[in-house]
Design an enzyme around this catalytic site. Structure first.
Site, PDB file in Angstrom:
ATOM      1  N   GLY A 124      43.094  69.144 -41.347  1.00  0.00           N
ATOM      2  CA  GLY A 124      44.287  68.294 -41.335  1.00  0.00           C
ATOM      3  C   GLY A 124      44.365  67.271 -42.441  1.00  0.00           C
ATOM      4  O   GLY A 124      45.296  67.273 -43.235  1.00  0.00           O
TER       5      GLY A 124
ATOM      6  N   ARG B 232      31.118  55.106 -41.953  1.00  0.00           N
ATOM      7  CA  ARG B 232      32.424  55.399 -41.370  1.00  0.00           C
ATOM      8  C   ARG B 232      32.697  54.457 -40.204  1.00  0.00           C
ATOM      9  O   ARG B 232      31.989  54.457 -39.197  1.00  0.00           O
ATOM     10  CB  ARG B 232      32.457  56.853 -40.904  1.00  0.00           C
ATOM     11  CG  ARG B 232      33.652  57.238 -40.059  1.00  0.00           C
ATOM     12  CD  ARG B 232      34.883  57.464 -40.890  1.00  0.00           C
ATOM     13  NE  ARG B 232      35.931  58.068 -40.079  1.00  0.00           N
ATOM     14  CZ  ARG B 232      37.178  57.659 -40.054  1.00  0.00           C
ATOM     15  NH1 ARG B 232      37.550  56.645 -40.812  1.00  0.00           N
ATOM     16  NH2 ARG B 232      38.077  58.258 -39.317  1.00  0.00           N
TER      17      ARG B 232
ATOM     18  N   HIS C 177      30.879  66.096 -43.822  1.00  0.00           N
ATOM     19  CA  HIS C 177      30.275  64.769 -43.745  1.00  0.00           C
ATOM     20  C   HIS C 177      29.185  64.570 -44.789  1.00  0.00           C
ATOM     21  O   HIS C 177      28.535  63.526 -44.828  1.00  0.00           O
ATOM     22  CB  HIS C 177      29.723  64.523 -42.340  1.00  0.00           C
ATOM     23  CG  HIS C 177      30.796  64.408 -41.308  1.00  0.00           C
ATOM     24  ND1 HIS C 177      31.370  65.507 -40.716  1.00  0.00           N
ATOM     25  CD2 HIS C 177      31.437  63.336 -40.778  1.00  0.00           C
ATOM     26  CE1 HIS C 177      32.296  65.113 -39.860  1.00  0.00           C
ATOM     27  NE2 HIS C 177      32.359  63.804 -39.882  1.00  0.00           N
TER      28      HIS C 177
END
Length: 766
Positions: A438, A521, A700
């Site tokens: 996405g 993050r 990641h």
């Protein structure tokens, strides 16, 4: 009565740690600068807790990336591939977390998964059959010495470690024919060395976290636990050990403590208040101190002092005040730092909220109430009662709709086999269709653009024009790479959950409510404070614009109701499933609007389905009943020809595949790359009926996967799954990566898919 804390947020009030780590990774600062930032954050945390008059203050709860990875470095549990690279400890540490691709070296990052049922991610330890343990890192000792210099009383400092059984439980065996619990005899002597070394430095208290105690422990785990703590209690005399459990109750495992003694046991009375009666019965015959976890370390609402005082007084009545400790139920890692950093929250809501700093001071309030200050108790009661009737919280129509759900509302018109035929005929996609999850890179330019728009330094027209430019640009990039199903990049979205909080009634977003998700993050979980409803289109205009700019299929992107729920701080004044159904109705309206606007593929992301699962299997049925119902409510209103995707990541799914199948999504994409397609073992037991995209590269990590390694993962998947049902995609969204990494990785991914169409399809039909 002792007041203490299990752990404090380590990111800094302005995310100083995130910024420093990312600057270090991009060679903008050196390790000395990085260490100074860490030192400053630790000092601020310790001093704040000292001012709050805590009796015991944690140290070693700070981490540059992940506390489980810290434990692996402390114990020397480092895969040989990383030790072969000549580098200092901090670079070795970050390479284990992020991978290393430089100067001819190409080593993947270690596996990452969710920390129990939270949205925090940890780096999974890797164990070999003959695993050796030794003290490799001095971090815990250095931070104790640092805290000793800063704090007034050495007796206040409480180093924190993951306990030996939980540490082994959290890891994975990298070889067959052994169980990681078999390593306990090798591991315990090193724990004893660490504890005694801390004692010799002057430590009075040490906290060993054993959250495994709240699980359905196997006989092997129970045996390992008793072996370990009998040894530790005999070999570590003269130091007070606090053994901490959290995230659920330990009633089923309390008998494990009959044969050994630790100074104190911490229990979680937020997640399981019913355990107190059984625990107190055990403590009548024990000499241990009992630590009551009565402040919610995973939510942001003020403590109900009346409820907490009842638990404290009941405990004092049974075992006496001198044996009682009070604390948050778990580390405050999971909540934002300071509510005073928020300036735009409605007063009716803000008055009910409490962040990490405020939660520490709530312990003082509880102590003062016990000592006789009833004004604090009455003020707390008045404040909580005042908000119960607030019109900004309650909407009766929304409440009623949430419980009026029919079977028709949660079922697609036809079964998947019928839908699949219609969709394949309509879409004409190749075998092994390629797509992404996405999001695309959120560059500094895009973040600055959104920031200017929020501050009204940019008009709506100017902002929309620039975002549309980025959307068109990402479409052209995807077309050039030759992806089969495109996405619009989500440049208008800060975060997949936070974005919807701006658009739904009953949910708010904070200004500075940052929480660490993994490494650098950080996310700002929205706050669900009232009844939730949709107020017009949320994503439709952006997705429709994107579809108008390409002839290829464009995916609509919506966050699912369970993930919005799990990744938010949820109201505590009604059943959680009522809130889930309210969100599901709102997302159903959005999905139907996307379909009406001509979007043929709609992804309803549910990465949090697994992490919301209760830790004890006895509670699973109830959870799956409402969570699956919520997803199907959001997805089942569309026509057969509209393809519903969902996405899940960084959790263990092997034991719940039948429930994932009950979601009845046409396509599910999930993380499998870090675990080298380990998830596919589940298909030997359970035949997943619908289409699936097992992630073929790890987003990641900054390393770029090769065509060959992606092809091999596709090949591995094709041995377990019907080829007609396999999609090819990254394992998660790409927003945190850099463009140069993303473009090269996606080119390799599409090349691998095309190679698979030739080699694997021909082979399968020859």
């Amino acid at each position: 009565m002792l007041k203490h804390n299990l752990g404090y947020p380590r990111i800094g009030i302005q995310r100083e740690l995130k910024k420093a780590c990312e600057a270090y990774w991009s060679n903008k600062i050196d390790s000395n600068n990085l260490f100074e930032v860490g030192k400053k954050i630790r000092k601020e945390n310790w001093k704040m807790q000292e001012r709050a008059n805590l009796d015991l203050i944690p140290c070693n709860d700070f981490s540059f990336y992940d506390h489980v990875l810290d434990m692996s470095l402390l114990l020397g549990v480092i895969p040989e591939s990383y030790l072969s690279i000549p580098m200092n400890n901090i670079d070795l540490y970050f390479s284990m977390a992020r991978g290393f691709q430089k100067n001819g070296w190409d080593i993947k990052a270690m596996e990452m998964t969710k920390w129990f049922n939270t949205n925090y991610h940890y780096i999974v330890p890797e164990f070999n059959k003959n695993q050796k343990f030794s003290i490799y890192s001095n971090k815990i000792f250095d931070e104790f010495e640092e805290s000793k210099r800063l704090l007034n009383l050495i007796k206040k400092i409480k180093p924190v470690l993951i306990g030996p059984i939980s540490y082994l439980f959290l890891g994975k065996e990298k070889n067959k024919y052994f169980h990681r619990m078999d390593l306990i005899e090798n591991l315990v002597p090193v724990y004893i060395q660490i504890i005694n070394k801390l004692k010799n430095k002057g430590v009075h208290w040490i906290q060993l976290d054993e959250p495994i105690l709240v699980l359905d422990m196997s006989d092997k785990e129970k045996e390992a636990f008793q072996y370990a703590y009998k040894k530790i209690s005999k070999s570590c005399l003269g130091i007070n050990i606090l053994l901490a459990s959290y995230f659920d109750g330990i009633s089923e495992n309390i008998s494990l403590f009959k044969d050994f003694f630790v100074k104190a046991l911490h229990i979680d009375l937020i997640e399981d208040s019913n355990q107190l009666k059984k625990i107190l019965n055990f403590f009548r015959e024990s000499k241990m101190l009992l630590s009551l976890g009565i402040i919610d370390g995973r939510n942001i609402w003020k403590n109900n002092y009346s409820n907490s005082i009842k638990k404290i007084e009941k405990t004092i009545e049974v075992i006496g005040e001198n044996r009682v400790m009070i604390a948050p139920n778990c580390s405050l890692l999971h909540v934002p730092i300071d509510i005073e950093s928020e300036h735009s929250i409605h007063i009716d809501v803000k008055n009910r909220m409490s962040f990490a700093k405020q939660k520490i001071y709530e312990l003082n309030d509880l102590e003062n109430i016990i000592k006789g200050n009833k004004n604090i108790l009455s003020n707390n009661f008045f404040l909580l009662e005042k908000t119960k009737k607030s019109s900004i919280i309650h909407n009766q129509k929304v409440k009623e709709r949430a419980i009026q759900i029919t079977d028709k509302d949660i079922k697609r018109e036809n079964s998947f086999s019928i839908r699949q035929k219609k969709q394949k005929k309509k879409f004409c996609l190749p075998i092994f269709p390629t797509t992404t999850i996405g999001s695309f890179p959120q560059t500094k330019e895009i973040r600055s653009l959104r920031n200017k728009f929020r501050k009204k330094e940019l008009s709506k027209e100017e902002y929309y024009k620039k975002i549309k430019f980025f959307i068109v640009d990402v479409i052209r990039k995807q077309e050039k790479i030759d992806l089969d199903v495109l996405v619009h990049g989500e440049f208008e979205r800060t975060d997949m959950v936070e974005y919807f909080s701006y658009k739904l009634k009953g949910i708010l977003s904070t200004e500075n409510g940052w929480v660490q998700s993994y490494g650098s993050r950080c996310v700002k979980p929205p706050i669900i404070y009232g009844d939730v409803s949709r107020n017009g289109n949320i994503t439709v205009d952006w997705i429709s614009f994107a579809q108008s700019k390409t002839k290829k299929l464009m995916k609509g992107m919506v966050t699912g109701p369970v993930t919005i729920l799990q990744w938010s701080f949820v109201r505590d004044d009604q059943p959680i499933y009522h809130t889930a159904y309210q969100i599901a109705w709102a997302m159903r309206e959005e999905v139907l609007s996307l379909e009406k606007s001509g979007i043929k593929i709609i992804q309803i992301d549910e990465p949090a389905i697994r992490e919301g699962l209760p830790l004890k299997k006895k509670d699973w049925k109830f959870y799956f009943n409402w969570s699956i119902k919520a997803f199907r409510l959001s997805s089942s209103g569309v026509k057969d020809e509209t393809q519903i995707h969902t996405h899940m990541c960084y959790s263990e799914f092997n034991d719940i595949f039948e429930h994932i199948a009950d979601l009845d999504a046409d396509v599910i994409t999930m993380e499998t790359s870090r675990s080298k397609m380990e998830l596919l073992q589940a298909f030997s037991i359970f035949s997943y009926p619908n289409e699936i995209g097992p992630g073929v590269y790890d987003i990641h990590s900054p390393r770029i996967p090769t065509v060959e390694e992606i092809f091999n993962l596709i090949k591995k998947a094709s041995k377990k799954l019907p080829i007609k049902n396999i999609w090819v995609n990254p394992d998660c969204g790409l927003k945190t990566r850099k463009w140069e990494e993303v473009l090269e990785s996606l080119k390799n991914m599409t090349k691998a898919a095309k190679m698979a169409r030739i080699k694997l399809i021909n082979k399968s039909f020859s």
